[in-house]
Design an enzyme around this catalytic site. Structure first.
Site, PDB file in Angstrom:
ATOM      1  N   LYS A 192       0.133  12.132  10.490  1.00 29.98           N
ATOM      2  CA  LYS A 192      -0.151  13.394   9.812  1.00 29.98           C
ATOM      3  C   LYS A 192      -1.433  13.246   8.998  1.00 29.98           C
ATOM      4  O   LYS A 192      -1.449  12.597   7.952  1.00 29.98           O
ATOM      5  CB  LYS A 192       0.979  13.836   8.884  1.00 29.98           C
ATOM      6  CG  LYS A 192       0.852  15.326   8.518  1.00 29.98           C
ATOM      7  CD  LYS A 192       1.513  15.701   7.206  1.00 29.98           C
ATOM      8  CE  LYS A 192       0.670  15.475   6.007  1.00 29.98           C
ATOM      9  NZ  LYS A 192      -0.554  16.350   5.923  1.00 29.98           N
ATOM     10  N   GLU A 268      -0.861   2.440  -0.127  1.00 30.19           N
ATOM     11  CA  GLU A 268      -2.155   2.207  -0.786  1.00 30.19           C
ATOM     12  C   GLU A 268      -2.412   3.435  -1.634  1.00 30.19           C
ATOM     13  O   GLU A 268      -2.673   4.521  -1.104  1.00 30.19           O
ATOM     14  CB  GLU A 268      -3.258   1.972   0.248  1.00 30.19           C
ATOM     15  CG  GLU A 268      -4.520   1.391  -0.359  1.00 30.19           C
ATOM     16  CD  GLU A 268      -5.555   2.445  -0.692  1.00 30.19           C
ATOM     17  OE1 GLU A 268      -5.631   2.831  -1.892  1.00 30.19           O
ATOM     18  OE2 GLU A 268      -6.263   2.896   0.207  1.00 30.19           O
ATOM     19  N   CYS A 302     -10.770   5.704  -3.787  1.00 36.71           N
ATOM     20  CA  CYS A 302      -9.713   5.146  -4.628  1.00 36.71           C
ATOM     21  C   CYS A 302     -10.188   3.989  -5.489  1.00 36.71           C
ATOM     22  O   CYS A 302      -9.589   3.708  -6.532  1.00 36.71           O
ATOM     23  CB  CYS A 302      -8.532   4.723  -3.759  1.00 36.71           C
ATOM     24  SG  CYS A 302      -9.010   3.621  -2.410  1.00 36.71           S
ATOM     25  N   GLU A 399      -6.656   8.841 -12.749  1.00 37.18           N
ATOM     26  CA  GLU A 399      -7.590   8.843 -11.625  1.00 37.18           C
ATOM     27  C   GLU A 399      -8.135  10.261 -11.438  1.00 37.18           C
ATOM     28  O   GLU A 399      -7.404  11.172 -11.048  1.00 37.18           O
ATOM     29  CB  GLU A 399      -6.891   8.375 -10.343  1.00 37.18           C
ATOM     30  CG  GLU A 399      -7.835   8.271  -9.163  1.00 37.18           C
ATOM     31  CD  GLU A 399      -7.160   7.776  -7.905  1.00 37.18           C
ATOM     32  OE1 GLU A 399      -7.761   6.973  -7.183  1.00 37.18           O
ATOM     33  OE2 GLU A 399      -6.014   8.192  -7.644  1.00 37.18           O
TER      34      GLU A 399
END
Length: 501
Positions: A192, A268, A302, A399
């Site tokens: 996906k 992750e 990231c 983040e």
């Protein structure tokens, strides 16, 4: 403020033809069971690129059924590693032939730089596939001498049907990073892609079939995370999950996997990576590393070094140079080769970044440059630098996933290490120093999966990558990623009356 790229019609002329918008199940492009579609939007201008099939639970069921049949009865797991490797090599060759189209799809879908996609992203995809193609016939078990009159050997067997949920910031790269080792191992899969960036994944599936990947081995379900992604995470007939994305969604993926069939999960997740710059560093080099460490891919990465700690002896000069470089950073149409930064991926992410910028101001950080949207058309944000940032501010803890710097001053190495570790994340970190004692001390003290010394974004397909703490577990890249797609089976036999024991 940053300058704007050309944005002329010459660059818009590279708009690719959209060839594939349906689900890819059992080797065929098909409509969703419901017939629903959703819009995928060009972040350069807010215009609709295409309507894409919206997969849901029923479509995931069909894709898993196809993948299960391909694994239980099809040729793919039963081919030798060298035969799978040959098909993967052909797959890589086809991607190389269509590199410009794939790069252009990620430019219009994700706002990524077209020149960077052609020069870096797609060549890296090709390297990833070729690496695992070469590794496919090099998977071996071990022979074990057991205590007593037994011996054993181990087998590495493909784990089965895997579910792969891909984020939107590096659509082609992360798709290949998840699928290539799974294909090399002999697994089948349901993929996906992110709802923001479905187009390159469908093209990828088309090329996989042309390369000779059998029907049912690679299935692509486009749709939303809360429906299609949730159905994959909780599916009873999926044997393994791999997810890259936010920590919040990763937790939901893991909970769904545990609540269903206890399938193993590799995650992750997010990061808030520190970059520690010491007094002996060359300020010009350090400021350039810091600039690219946050602004590369418009901050949508990231491992962005969004917490920059600078030792007090060079702090003022560092800030001066960083601001000058940020002001010359070119923001604009990502098809323009002069542009350094394109638009954020979608309106939600755009508004999230602006929220954090306002939050930084409210919490008392000082805004030196940037801090607002770039234009009225498109999702562009100026490179933004904050100083006077405290470690407990949201802009230093959360983040942001955008072009926002938090600059902080430190005195001693012990202080720098302590503050660098003051985060729930542990994905990566950077150290800039000429003193290898400092470099080695810091690299062994920071709790993160990757430490870069006097460099940043040093990725290679053979170098394992993953996180500590709430940045997840499991590894991408290297043989470690390949081995995550295997079960280990031990086969034990007795040894009778051997004079050699």
């Amino acid at each position: 403020m940053a300058t704007h790229g050309n944005g002329s019609s010459d660059f818009f002329a590279k708009m690719p033809e959209i060839k594939f918008t349906k689900l890819f199940i059992n080797g065929q492009f098909v409509d969703s069971v419901s017939g629903k579609t959703f819009e995928t939007i060009d972040p350069r201008n807010g215009e609709v690129i295409a309507r894409v099939a919206e997969g849901d639970k029923e479509d995931v069921d069909l894709a898993v059924k196809a993948a299960r049949h391909a694994f239980d009865h099809g040729p793919w797991p039963r081919l030798s590693g060298s035969e799978r490797g040959k098909i993967l090599m052909e797959f890589a060759n086809l991607i190389e032939e269509h590199a410009e189209e794939l790069a252009a799809l990620d430019t219009v879908d994700a706002g990524k730089l077209f020149a960077g996609g052609k020069a870096t992203d797609i060549p890296h995809v090709i390297d990833i596939i070729r690496y695992y193609a070469g590794a496919a016939d090099k998977v071996h078990g071990e022979v074990l001498k057991m205590s007593g009159k037994f011996q054993a050997y181990t087998l590495r067997e493909p784990i089965g049907v895997v579910g792969l949920i891909i984020p939107w910031n590096f659509p082609c790269t992360l798709l290949s990073l998840k699928t290539s080792p799974a294909l090399a191992a002999g697994c089948t899969m349901v993929v996906k892609p992110a709802e923001q960036t479905p187009l390159s994944a469908l093209y990828y599936a088309h090329l996989a079939k042309l390369a000779g990947v059998p029907d049912g081995v690679l299935n692509v379900i486009t749709g939303y995370g809360e429906t299609a992604g949730a159905a994959i995470s909780s599916h009873m007939d999926i044997d393994k999950l791999r997810f890259t994305g936010s920590t919040e969604v990763g937790r939901k993926v893991m909970q769904a996997a545990a609540a269903s069939n206890l399938k193993p999960v590799s995650l992750e997740l997010g990061g808030k990576s520190p970059l520690l710059i010491f007094d002996d560093a060359d300020v010009n080099t350090a400021s350039s590393l810091a600039l690219s460490g946050v602004l590369y891919n418009k901050g949508e990465i990231c491992v962005a070094s969004s917490r920059v700690y600078v030792q007090e002896g060079i702090y003022d000069e560092f800030v001066k140079q960083l601001v000058e470089k940020a002001k010359s950073w070119v923001v604009g149409d990502p098809f323009d080769p002069k542009v350094c930064q394109g638009p954020q991926v979608d309106k939600k992410q755009f508004e999230k970044i602006l929220y954090y910028i306002e939050q930084g101001k409210r919490e008392g950080a000082t805004l030196l440059t940037g801090g607002k949207a770039f234009s009225n058309k498109g999702l562009y944000i100026e490179p933004t630098i904050f100083v006077d940032v405290k470690d407990d501010m949201l802009i230093a803890q959360d983040e942001i996933f955008g072009p926002v710097f938090s600059l902080m001053k430190f005195k001693t190495i012990d202080e720098a290490i302590k503050r660098a570790n003051n985060t729930r994340y542990g994905l990566a970190a950077g150290v800039v120093t000429k003193d290898f004692n400092v470099a080695n001390t810091v690299s062994r003290s920071i709790r993160a999966g990757t430490i870069w010394i006097n460099c940043y974004f040093g990725f290679d397909v053979g170098c394992p990558f993953g996180g500590y703490k709430m940045s997840g577990f499991g590894r991408d890249y290297g043989l470690e990623a390949l081995y995550e797609y295997f079960h280990i089976k031990s086969v034990v036999t007795p040894i009778y009356n051997s004079p050699w024991l």
